[in-house]
Design an enzyme around this catalytic site. Structure first.
Site, short mmCIF file in Angstrom:
data_model
loop_
_atom_site.label_atom_id
_atom_site.label_comp_id
_atom_site.label_asym_id
_atom_site.label_seq_id
_atom_site.Cartn_x
_atom_site.Cartn_y
_atom_site.Cartn_z
N LYS A 188 2.66 11.16 7.91
CA LYS A 188 1.81 10.82 8.64
C LYS A 188 1.78 11.03 10.01
CE LYS A 188 -1.57 7.37 7.32
NZ LYS A 188 -0.49 5.88 6.35
N PHE A 196 0.58 -0.80 -0.21
CA PHE A 196 -0.22 -0.14 -0.44
C PHE A 196 0.80 1.30 -0.15
CE2 PHE A 196 -2.49 3.75 1.55
CZ PHE A 196 -3.58 3.39 1.19
N ASP A 222 9.71 3.20 2.04
CA ASP A 222 7.75 3.58 2.02
C ASP A 222 7.58 3.51 3.95
OD1 ASP A 222 5.57 4.45 2.95
OD2 ASP A 222 4.66 3.96 1.23
C1 LIG Z 1 -1.11 6.00 4.58
C2 LIG Z 1 0.06 5.90 3.44
C3 LIG Z 1 0.35 6.22 1.98
C4 LIG Z 1 -0.84 7.20 1.74
O1 LIG Z 1 0.03 8.35 2.40
P1 LIG Z 1 -1.24 9.77 2.37
O2 LIG Z 1 -1.31 10.52 3.51
O3 LIG Z 1 -2.73 8.58 2.63
O4 LIG Z 1 -1.45 9.76 1.17
C5 LIG Z 1 1.54 5.67 1.57
N1 LIG Z 1 2.82 4.32 2.44
C6 LIG Z 1 2.16 3.91 3.40
C7 LIG Z 1 2.84 2.65 3.52
C8 LIG Z 1 1.09 4.54 3.93
O5 LIG Z 1 0.73 3.60 5.58
#
Ligand SMILES: *Cc1c(COP(=O)(O)O)cnc(C)c1O
Length: 406
Positions: free
Chosen positions: A265, A150, A235
């Protein structure tokens, strides 16, 4: 003409939800609770009921809700200047860069707003590096990603996804992604071609259900990438900034120096959307003026908030705390004798409970008991409270989980 200024009667949970359903896109399936205030690890709904937050806005609120120092930094900066655009300099962004570089060990920073935008930034950077530095023929660059990843919701990012629901009805997709099984270093080796510019992965797959790769994978994948001149991009949007008991999830294995780290985040403590792509000089130097940008990216309000959010992680020892409280919570959960639980796993305060039946009804029951968590992928309950949580609150959460799951 007279205007009737009637005092509107107080709305109930059902009223708010009905309004939202009526006017909104139905792209989420939230629990039936309407929150109107929060502090630390506790949320309060419009009926005045209190809940312990075990989701922390998908790990955006590592520092706890409405952290007074972060909120104060926001208020102070809001009175000075909020947005300059990158057409001019501001006096917060350089200090944010300096402090984030010190905290992350990465020399260069490109600020964005959402996690998705920071991932898009990374994709652009590694492709351009592929063409300008590695010498990949035009438009042939490949990025290797993992199954069940994700990385966000843009068209390009969902093009790298293996989750049907994230993709269905949104094609045509962006080409240039190769998918390998998560945690499979042999598959990574086999997937690399002369046109591979990067390997992009989450150290722990959060949305997929708190999935950890086999021990040694981070380091083995790093060696493969280095040997093949492939960029190693993590990520860390969910795993970063203390969540797993280290600053970054990849740091659970030694001697790894990523070419790029993506964060978001908790970079703002959940107060404001702030994200960033962190990279080496060689990668970041592919960008020239006009290549990439964002009106709000690096705005002084965001930078002031993020500076405070980073300071709180440091001053309150939230990384060590996540490790300690995570071990404590995990040890308690492992004592649960439940016919419904098939596995407990995680790292730091990023914990997944695998159930052998749908998780949603358990989340609903936990909500009734004042514990908020959310199912992911039908059978998994994710437990990821703010890192400021203490033993007493963990004990209380454990009692609610025991009551519902035993
Ligand atoms: C939440 C998340 C995203 C996307 O971030 P948004 O601020 O919702 O666009 C991408 N990668 C990971 C691992 C995430 O947990």
């Amino acid at each position: 003409m007279t205007q009737v200024l009637s005092e509107s009667p107080a709305k109930s949970t059902a009223d708010y939800i009905a309004l939202e359903d009526h006017y909104g896109a139905h792209n989420y399936h939230p629990l039936d609770i309407v929150i109107n205030s929060a502090s630390g690890v506790w949320l309060t709904d419009v009926e005045g009921k209190r809940y312990l937050d075990c989701l922390a806005a998908y790990s955006a609120v590592n520092q706890g809700h409405c952290h007074p120092r972060i909120v104060q930094a926001m208020i102070d900066q809001a009175h000075r200047v909020t947005l300059t655009s990158r057409a001019f300099h501001n006096d917060q962004m350089p200090l944010f860069y300096e402090e984030l570089s010190a905290a992350s060990g990465m020399p260069r920073i490109l600020p964005m707003n959402s996690g998705t935008e920071a991932v898009e930034t990374a994709i652009k950077a590694v492709r351009k590096w592929g063409y300008h530095v590695k010498g990949i023929p035009a438009n042939q660059a490949e990025i290797i990603v993992c199954s069940n990843n994700f990385h966000g919701r843009s068209i390009t990012i969902i093009s790298s996804s293996t989750e049907q629901q994230y993709r269905d009805g949104f094609g045509p997709y962006t080409p240039g992604f190769t998918v390998i099984p998560f945690g499979d270093v042999e598959a990574l080796k086999a997937a690399i071609t002369p046109n591979t510019c990067a390997f992009l992965f989450e150290p722990i797959q959060g949305e997929a259900g708190i999935l950890l790769p086999p021990d040694g994978f981070y380091r083995a994948a790093y060696e493969v990438c280095k040997a093949q001149n492939v960029l190693y991009i993590v990520d860390e949007i969910q795993t970063g900034l203390g969540r797993t008991g280290k600053m970054f999830g990849y740091q659970h294995e030694a001697d790894i120096f990523p070419d790029g780290i993506i964060i978001g985040k908790a970079l703002s403590g959940g107060v404001y959307p702030v994200s960033a792509f962190l990279a080496t000089d060689e990668v970041m130097d592919v960008f020239r003026p006009g290549d990439h940008g964002s009106t709000f990216g690096g705005n002084p309000l965001a930078c002031a908030v993020a500076r405070a959010a980073l300071q709180v992680i440091q001053d309150e020892n939230l990384i060590e705390r996540a490790a300690e409280m995570g071990d404590y919570f995990m040890a308690r959960l492992q004592t649960l004798q439940s016919p419904h639980i098939s596995a407990v796993r995680g790292r730091g305060l990023m914990i997944g409970l695998d159930l052998n039946k749908p998780a949603r009804p358990f989340c609903e029951q936990l909500k009734e008991r004042g514990l908020l968590c959310k199912e992911t992928h039908k059978h998994i309950i994710r437990l990821a409270p703010p890192l400021v949580i203490g033993r007493d609150d963990i004990d209380w959460a454990f009692e609610q989980l025991r009551a519902v799951l035993q």
